[in-house]
Design a protein around this motif. Sequence first.
Motif, mmCIF file in Angstrom:
data_model
loop_
_atom_site.group_PDB
_atom_site.id
_atom_site.type_symbol
_atom_site.label_atom_id
_atom_site.label_comp_id
_atom_site.label_asym_id
_atom_site.label_seq_id
_atom_site.Cartn_x
_atom_site.Cartn_y
_atom_site.Cartn_z
ATOM 1 N N PRO A 1 0.818 -1.223 0.000
ATOM 2 C CA PRO A 1 0.000 0.000 0.000
ATOM 3 C C PRO A 1 0.853 1.274 0.000
ATOM 4 C CG PRO A 1 -0.892 -1.587 1.548
ATOM 5 C CD PRO A 1 0.433 -2.119 1.110
ATOM 6 N N LEU A 2 1.935 1.271 0.788
ATOM 7 C CA LEU A 2 2.809 2.441 0.786
ATOM 8 C C LEU A 2 3.473 2.621 -0.575
ATOM 9 C CD1 LEU A 2 4.163 4.734 2.442
ATOM 10 C CD2 LEU A 2 6.034 3.133 2.883
ATOM 11 N N MET A 3 3.905 1.510 -1.196
ATOM 12 C CA MET A 3 4.494 1.589 -2.531
ATOM 13 C C MET A 3 3.481 2.141 -3.533
ATOM 14 S SD MET A 3 6.562 -2.039 -2.533
ATOM 15 C CE MET A 3 7.162 -1.920 -4.214
ATOM 16 N N ALA A 4 2.211 1.768 -3.350
ATOM 17 C CA ALA A 4 1.173 2.277 -4.243
ATOM 18 C C ALA A 4 1.056 3.790 -4.119
ATOM 19 C CB ALA A 4 -0.166 1.608 -3.923
ATOM 20 N N MET A 5 1.035 4.297 -2.886
ATOM 21 C CA MET A 5 0.890 5.733 -2.710
ATOM 22 C C MET A 5 2.116 6.483 -3.238
ATOM 23 S SD MET A 5 -0.795 7.967 0.290
ATOM 24 C CE MET A 5 0.288 7.744 1.682
ATOM 25 N N LYS A 6 3.294 5.908 -3.051
ATOM 26 C CA LYS A 6 4.501 6.541 -3.587
ATOM 27 C C LYS A 6 4.458 6.561 -5.118
ATOM 28 C CE LYS A 6 8.510 5.816 -1.630
ATOM 29 N NZ LYS A 6 8.808 7.094 -0.967
ATOM 30 N N MET A 7 4.009 5.470 -5.711
ATOM 31 C CA MET A 7 3.923 5.405 -7.166
ATOM 32 C C MET A 7 2.943 6.441 -7.711
ATOM 33 S SD MET A 7 2.458 2.303 -9.576
ATOM 34 C CE MET A 7 3.938 1.338 -9.838
ATOM 35 N N LEU A 8 1.801 6.574 -7.055
ATOM 36 C CA LEU A 8 0.721 7.402 -7.583
ATOM 37 C C LEU A 8 0.924 8.889 -7.341
ATOM 38 C CD1 LEU A 8 -2.191 5.100 -6.416
ATOM 39 C CD2 LEU A 8 -1.504 5.488 -8.776
ATOM 40 N N THR A 9 1.573 9.244 -6.230
ATOM 41 C CA THR A 9 1.663 10.657 -5.853
ATOM 42 C C THR A 9 3.067 11.244 -5.993
ATOM 43 O OG1 THR A 9 2.189 10.229 -3.522
ATOM 44 C CG2 THR A 9 -0.148 10.253 -4.132
ATOM 45 N N GLU A 10 4.067 10.377 -6.193
ATOM 46 C CA GLU A 10 5.462 10.820 -6.235
ATOM 47 C C GLU A 10 5.846 11.573 -4.960
ATOM 48 O OE1 GLU A 10 7.021 11.810 -10.432
ATOM 49 O OE2 GLU A 10 5.000 12.666 -10.403
ATOM 50 N N GLY A 11 5.239 11.157 -3.844
ATOM 51 C CA GLY A 11 5.463 11.849 -2.586
ATOM 52 C C GLY A 11 6.449 11.133 -1.679
ATOM 53 N N GLN A 12 6.558 11.653 -0.439
ATOM 54 C CA GLN A 12 7.512 11.121 0.524
ATOM 55 C C GLN A 12 6.922 11.122 1.928
ATOM 56 O OE1 GLN A 12 11.323 13.026 0.484
ATOM 57 N NE2 GLN A 12 11.702 12.675 -1.683
ATOM 58 N N PHE A 13 7.371 10.160 2.720
ATOM 59 C CA PHE A 13 7.035 10.082 4.137
ATOM 60 C C PHE A 13 7.970 11.009 4.908
ATOM 61 C CE2 PHE A 13 7.984 8.090 8.280
ATOM 62 C CZ PHE A 13 6.712 8.066 8.832
ATOM 63 N N HIS A 14 7.412 11.789 5.830
ATOM 64 C CA HIS A 14 8.197 12.682 6.677
ATOM 65 C C HIS A 14 8.232 12.112 8.096
ATOM 66 C CE1 HIS A 14 7.935 16.602 4.075
ATOM 67 N NE2 HIS A 14 8.160 15.520 3.345
ATOM 68 N N THR B 1 -5.980 -0.051 -2.322
ATOM 69 C CA THR B 1 -5.473 1.044 -1.512
ATOM 70 C C THR B 1 -6.278 2.277 -1.883
ATOM 71 O OG1 THR B 1 -3.245 0.092 -1.484
ATOM 72 C CG2 THR B 1 -3.441 2.432 -0.928
ATOM 73 N N CYS B 2 -6.976 2.852 -0.906
ATOM 74 C CA CYS B 2 -7.836 4.008 -1.145
ATOM 75 C C CYS B 2 -7.209 5.237 -0.512
ATOM 76 C CB CYS B 2 -9.229 3.754 -0.583
ATOM 77 S SG CYS B 2 -10.071 2.376 -1.396
ATOM 78 N N ILE B 3 -6.845 6.197 -1.336
ATOM 79 C CA ILE B 3 -6.084 7.369 -0.911
ATOM 80 C C ILE B 3 -7.016 8.569 -0.817
ATOM 81 C CG2 ILE B 3 -4.181 8.932 -1.525
ATOM 82 C CD1 ILE B 3 -2.946 6.553 -3.064
ATOM 83 N N GLY B 4 -6.972 9.264 0.327
ATOM 84 C CA GLY B 4 -7.827 10.418 0.544
ATOM 85 C C GLY B 4 -7.093 11.557 1.214
ATOM 86 N N THR B 5 -7.801 12.660 1.400
ATOM 87 C CA THR B 5 -7.199 13.853 1.997
ATOM 88 C C THR B 5 -7.272 13.839 3.516
ATOM 89 O OG1 THR B 5 -9.313 15.018 1.752
ATOM 90 C CG2 THR B 5 -7.709 15.254 -0.036
ATOM 91 N N SER B 6 -7.949 12.853 4.086
ATOM 92 C CA SER B 6 -8.038 12.682 5.532
ATOM 93 C C SER B 6 -8.312 11.211 5.801
ATOM 94 C CB SER B 6 -9.170 13.542 6.116
ATOM 95 O OG SER B 6 -10.427 13.022 5.695
ATOM 96 N N PRO B 7 -8.131 10.746 7.038
ATOM 97 C CA PRO B 7 -8.474 9.345 7.322
ATOM 98 C C PRO B 7 -9.922 9.020 6.987
ATOM 99 C CG PRO B 7 -7.145 10.254 9.104
ATOM 100 C CD PRO B 7 -7.478 11.403 8.192
ATOM 101 N N ASN B 8 -10.831 9.932 7.320
ATOM 102 C CA ASN B 8 -12.249 9.684 7.021
ATOM 103 C C ASN B 8 -12.501 9.647 5.517
ATOM 104 O OD1 ASN B 8 -13.083 9.449 9.669
ATOM 105 N ND2 ASN B 8 -13.599 11.625 9.878
ATOM 106 N N HIS B 9 -11.821 10.532 4.774
ATOM 107 C CA HIS B 9 -11.992 10.552 3.326
ATOM 108 C C HIS B 9 -11.518 9.237 2.706
ATOM 109 C CE1 HIS B 9 -11.035 12.570 -0.795
ATOM 110 N NE2 HIS B 9 -12.248 12.050 -0.786
ATOM 111 N N ALA B 10 -10.380 8.714 3.182
ATOM 112 C CA ALA B 10 -9.864 7.440 2.663
ATOM 113 C C ALA B 10 -10.849 6.308 2.942
ATOM 114 C CB ALA B 10 -8.502 7.132 3.287
ATOM 115 N N ARG B 11 -11.448 6.318 4.137
ATOM 116 C CA ARG B 11 -12.441 5.290 4.463
ATOM 117 C C ARG B 11 -13.692 5.445 3.600
ATOM 118 N NH1 ARG B 11 -10.302 5.950 9.771
ATOM 119 N NH2 ARG B 11 -11.731 7.666 10.218
ATOM 120 N N GLU B 12 -14.093 6.689 3.331
ATOM 121 C CA GLU B 12 -15.263 6.918 2.481
ATOM 122 C C GLU B 12 -15.045 6.357 1.082
ATOM 123 O OE1 GLU B 12 -15.912 11.098 2.490
ATOM 124 O OE2 GLU B 12 -16.544 11.172 4.605
ATOM 125 N N ILE B 13 -13.844 6.576 0.531
ATOM 126 C CA ILE B 13 -13.549 6.043 -0.803
ATOM 127 C C ILE B 13 -13.582 4.516 -0.769
ATOM 128 C CG2 ILE B 13 -11.771 5.870 -2.604
ATOM 129 C CD1 ILE B 13 -10.894 8.713 -1.808
#
Length: 531
Positions: A421-434, A505-517
């Motif tokens: 799931p983390l690899m999916a989010m990195k692939m899709l957003t080109e982002g990083q964990f802080h 893997t459902c990606i959202g702008t908040s925990p609740n948003h991710a659960r809604e998706i």
Amino acid sequence: MVTAKQAAMATEPVRSATTGLEKPAQAEPSFQELQQALRDRWSSTDVFDTEERYIVVVPSLSLDQEELQKIEGVNHYEERLLFSLIRLRNPNTHLVYVTSQPLHPSIVDYYLELLPGIPSSHARDRLTLLSAYDSSRKPLSQKLLERPRLLNRIRKAVNPDRAYMTCYNSTRWERDLSLALGLPLLALDPDLLHWGTKSGSREIFRRCNIPHPIGSELVFDEDSLATVTAEVWEQDPSLQRLVIKLNEGFSGEGNAILDLRKLSDVAPGNAGHGDRVQALTAAFHTLSFQSDIETWEHFSAKIPVLGAIAEAFVEGNHKESPSVQGRITPLGEVEILSTHDQELGGPDGQIFLGCSFPARPDYRLEIQEMGQRIGEELARQGALERYGVDFIAVAKGDPKAPEWDLQAIEINLRKGGTTHPLMAMKMLTEGQFHQTDGLFYTKQEQVRYYRASDNLQKPHYRGLLPSDLIDIIVTKQLHFNSISGVGAAFHLMGCLSEYGKVGLTCIGTSPNHAREIYDQVVDALDESTLG
């Protein structure tokens, strides 16, 4: 497989073609010598890398094959590492992905089209797919070692001076495959696997002063298990339940619950040690198993092979199951990659079903700190690559603002259910964990959260093809949207038609948003397959 005899033959004299005289053959490098090359060949996925690199992905589940068969659709779990295709966004990286059975073309297309910033055709030209065409119950790495011609095809697909191999988990099969291919292995040396067992984890926790439940030493027979179980109970007579764990079990399938409340007559203070041991021996036949098909006769037969421990069951009215995931790089650096709150199921809440990223803010940074200490100790022991640490968190005090008692449960020295799931989010957003705040930021510095599962499974999903799944999700506008940076991505799509099971893997702008998706995806699939 490279045998001891073959290794010895590598140093036998050969006759020179020019002089006719015998000269020593060049010895093949040892595993440790191969591993030294990783420092120059590996780069982090967080870096845009323009160097020429070759990566061989062998997603072999080199675990107890009998235990694996308890997982429905496990023959498709080699798909979980397809998020490794994230490496293909680097323009000079070539990737070889090997599986037991061929991957369906639509599944490969799906992952390539998720790659941001690069045409899928460009990535496809640098992807080589190979298969053993073998559905037998053997680890994929073993299947490859039994096919020298296939090994040769892998060798021809890479530049051996710029290549390395990666895998799901590392055993002697992966080490032998690394040697056979002449490629370093981005994974743990199998000689260190002890630190990822139940008993080895407890030793690391003790060394790092990490709180963990009381438990027993490792034993290999039923009589000894009864004895050490009694000793754990005697350490804390107030215990209500114990967990009997196979030392090399995984995903909770190797755990069984022993209810001590039914044995009050032989509790410490009510009976002697011998009577208690005798009663526990009989009570093993009443253990609560996490798999419907497990029995004590079958479970106990694994004890002489895998070993077992007894450990206190962590009680609590409000419990969470957080985990921390880290990495030890070939440079010896320890990095925290993520935290999760895990969703556990099964009869006693022991089996991993899914997870939410990140873990609760109440304890997120605390488990990161403990995970860092554990990673540093593992690095001192020589460990490499992914590790995960599972905890139990019990709420204490005010329910609205509880304090959390954290107990470390086990270490996994492999990729796990929270890796892809983390690899999916990195692939899709080109982002990083802080690590400073435990959050994930997209390339545009927007915070994202996700809810993920390997086990979205319903009987009426059977018969759906991967293309049907995509049709449903695109029609409902739930597919990941690269502009908004939210939506759903899927894995284990090969399980869908036969088993009615898929991962997402459902990606959202908040925990609740991710659960809604997530809920919207489930509703969309139900609506399209019921009635």
